[in-house]
Scaffold this active site. Structure first.
Site, short mmCIF file in Angstrom:
data_model
loop_
_atom_site.label_atom_id
_atom_site.label_comp_id
_atom_site.label_asym_id
_atom_site.label_seq_id
_atom_site.Cartn_x
_atom_site.Cartn_y
_atom_site.Cartn_z
N TYR A 1 2.97 6.85 10.15
CA TYR A 1 2.10 5.56 9.75
C TYR A 1 2.94 4.39 9.00
CZ TYR A 1 -2.04 3.03 8.08
OH TYR A 1 -2.97 2.05 7.86
N HIS B 1 0.96 -1.16 -0.10
CA HIS B 1 -0.06 0.08 0.08
C HIS B 1 1.18 1.38 -0.02
CE1 HIS B 1 -3.65 -2.11 1.77
NE2 HIS B 1 -3.21 -2.45 0.68
N LYS C 1 -0.56 0.18 15.14
CA LYS C 1 0.83 0.42 15.70
C LYS C 1 1.21 -0.83 16.58
CE LYS C 1 2.41 3.79 13.58
NZ LYS C 1 2.85 3.43 12.24
N TYR D 1 -10.03 5.27 6.42
CA TYR D 1 -10.20 5.33 7.85
C TYR D 1 -11.30 6.62 7.68
CZ TYR D 1 -5.87 3.44 9.55
OH TYR D 1 -5.00 2.59 10.21
N PRO E 1 -6.24 0.38 18.09
CA PRO E 1 -5.81 0.01 16.75
C PRO E 1 -5.66 1.01 15.54
CG PRO E 1 -7.97 -0.99 17.19
CD PRO E 1 -7.62 -0.09 18.63
#
Length: 404
Positions: A395, A75, A300, A204, A296
């Protein structure tokens, strides 16, 4: 009591214990893993599947990356949607090349189990009454029961990879430990289904109805989550009700692309931030969930466990290759530095993307003021390149720190 010996005793055969064992084996360092449950039970845990660049590199170093490299989905970006407006965080572009890989934790664990078995390394499943002893001495040991026999495992070092409810953290005296905790006033209702993902990257989503996450395990298996009150029960939610609510929270295009189907698994996970300091007591080292838990949001949890493994593996390699026993004292400081970065990022993402209502708890703000602050955070970090870069760099994961 039967006495056995090794150099490093590892408590816990989850991904962190198995990865540490494999890396140590590659350096010729003997290790034995003790696990409370069966291997099938370990593989039955439905967990995350987003791997930071550092974790991917570590799996390759351990020599167990063949299936991950063949089947994992790279990704290069992630989508954050706010009230139906999409913002793509271009991870590769904003970080200078780093990405994340979608490859399930169950699959990583299976690969590590198979590699360990192929190498003939010892893992003792269904061990009970596990207890570390004399961890402040130069001769620590672990006692446990296995297959009807009592064992004493003598070793140089103990790695506690046995999770939040394990015995390792409790071995550190209460007066030595400082435990930091933040419990969130909601949970995530998760559904796993054999349906193709609704989007090629993770989404998200923040909406007036609450948070949602669209993620994937493979090209044919999806994992979705929605924010729910802690008072909700899994049985309150039929599959149909879940899919209907999820579509209302995701951006319209993703909702339109969604393929629904019967759930393979449904569960509600409470959210908490937790850190234990220190992560080391004598020759006992805490790794992963034994020392820290993150919500979550931001993916991480498994990745922080991997950075603990990287730190401990490098330190123990120096001990056995260079005879530098003093370097073990650096473990907690190095590990905690990265842990706190990950905890803060997860806390920050959770605050920005969830609806708290009036249940802010501990922020010293009324619900309306807190909501306005978080709206301002999202506006800046999503609509300015420097803000998007901050999200992207964290991220994909901050660099691992080497011991001095």
């Amino acid at each position: 009591m039967k006495t056995i010996k090794t150099q490093v005793a590892i408590i816990g055969a989850g991904p962190s214990g198995l990865l540490l064992g494999q890396l140590l084996h590659k350096q010729g360092i003997d290790n034995i893993i003790i696990e409370r449950v069966t291997g099938d039970y370990v593989l039955g845990r439905i967990r995350a599947g987003i791997l930071e660049q550092g974790f991917v590199d570590l799996v390759r170093e351990a020599g167990v990356a063949e299936r991950m490299d063949a089947e994992g989905h790279v990704h290069e970006g992630v989508v954050i949607s706010v009230n139906g407006q999409d913002h793509r965080i271009n991870l590769k572009e904003l970080t200078g090349g780093d990405v994340v890989v979608c490859y399930g934790q169950v699959e990583i664990t299976r690969d590590l189990m198979e590699a360990r078995a192929a190498a003939g390394l010892e893992t003792l499943y269904e061990a009970s009454e596990v207890q570390p002893h004399d961890v402040k001495s130069d001769s620590p040991y672990v006692t446990f029961s296995h297959a009807g026999e009592e064992f004493r495992l003598e070793c140089d070092y103990i790695a506690g990879c046995d999770g939040f409810h394990g015995v390792s953290r409790q071995t550190i005296p209460a007066e030595i430990r400082t435990e930091h905790e933040r419990v969130y006033p909601f949970g995530w209702l998760g559904l796993l289904a054999d349906t193709p993902p609704c989007h090629e990257e993770l989404i998200y989503a923040k909406s007036e109805r609450g948070f949602a996450l669209a993620s994937q395990r493979s090209a044919t298996r999806s994992r979705y989550y929605i924010q729910v009150p802690l008072t909700d029960k899994v049985e309150d939610w039929s599959d149909e009700a879940f899919w209907d609510e999820l579509k209302k929270r995701l951006p319209p295009e993703a909702a339109a692309n969604m393929v629904t189907g019967p759930s393979l698994e449904k569960s509600i996970a409470p959210l908490r931030s937790f850190v234990c300091e220190p992560m080391q007591y004598g020759n006992l080292f805490l790794v992963g969930d034994a020392a820290h838990i993150v919500p979550p949001t931001g993916a991480k949890g498994l990745n922080l466990a991997a950075s603990d493994v990287a730190t401990l593996y490098k330190i123990l390699t120096r001990v056995y290759k260079q005879g530098d026993k003093d370097c073990t004292s650096q473990y907690s400081e190095i590990a905690l530095r990265r842990v706190w970065h990950g905890e803060r990022f997860s806390w920050w993402m959770t605050n920005m993307l969830h609806n708290f209502g009036e249940e802010i708890g501990g922020n010293g703000l009324d619900g309306q003021t807190f909501t306005r602050f978080m709206e301002s955070e999202l506006d800046y970090f999503l609509n300015h390149e420097n803000g998007r870069r901050v999200i992207a760099e964290q991220y994909v994961g901050l660099p691992y720190e080497d011991p001095k």
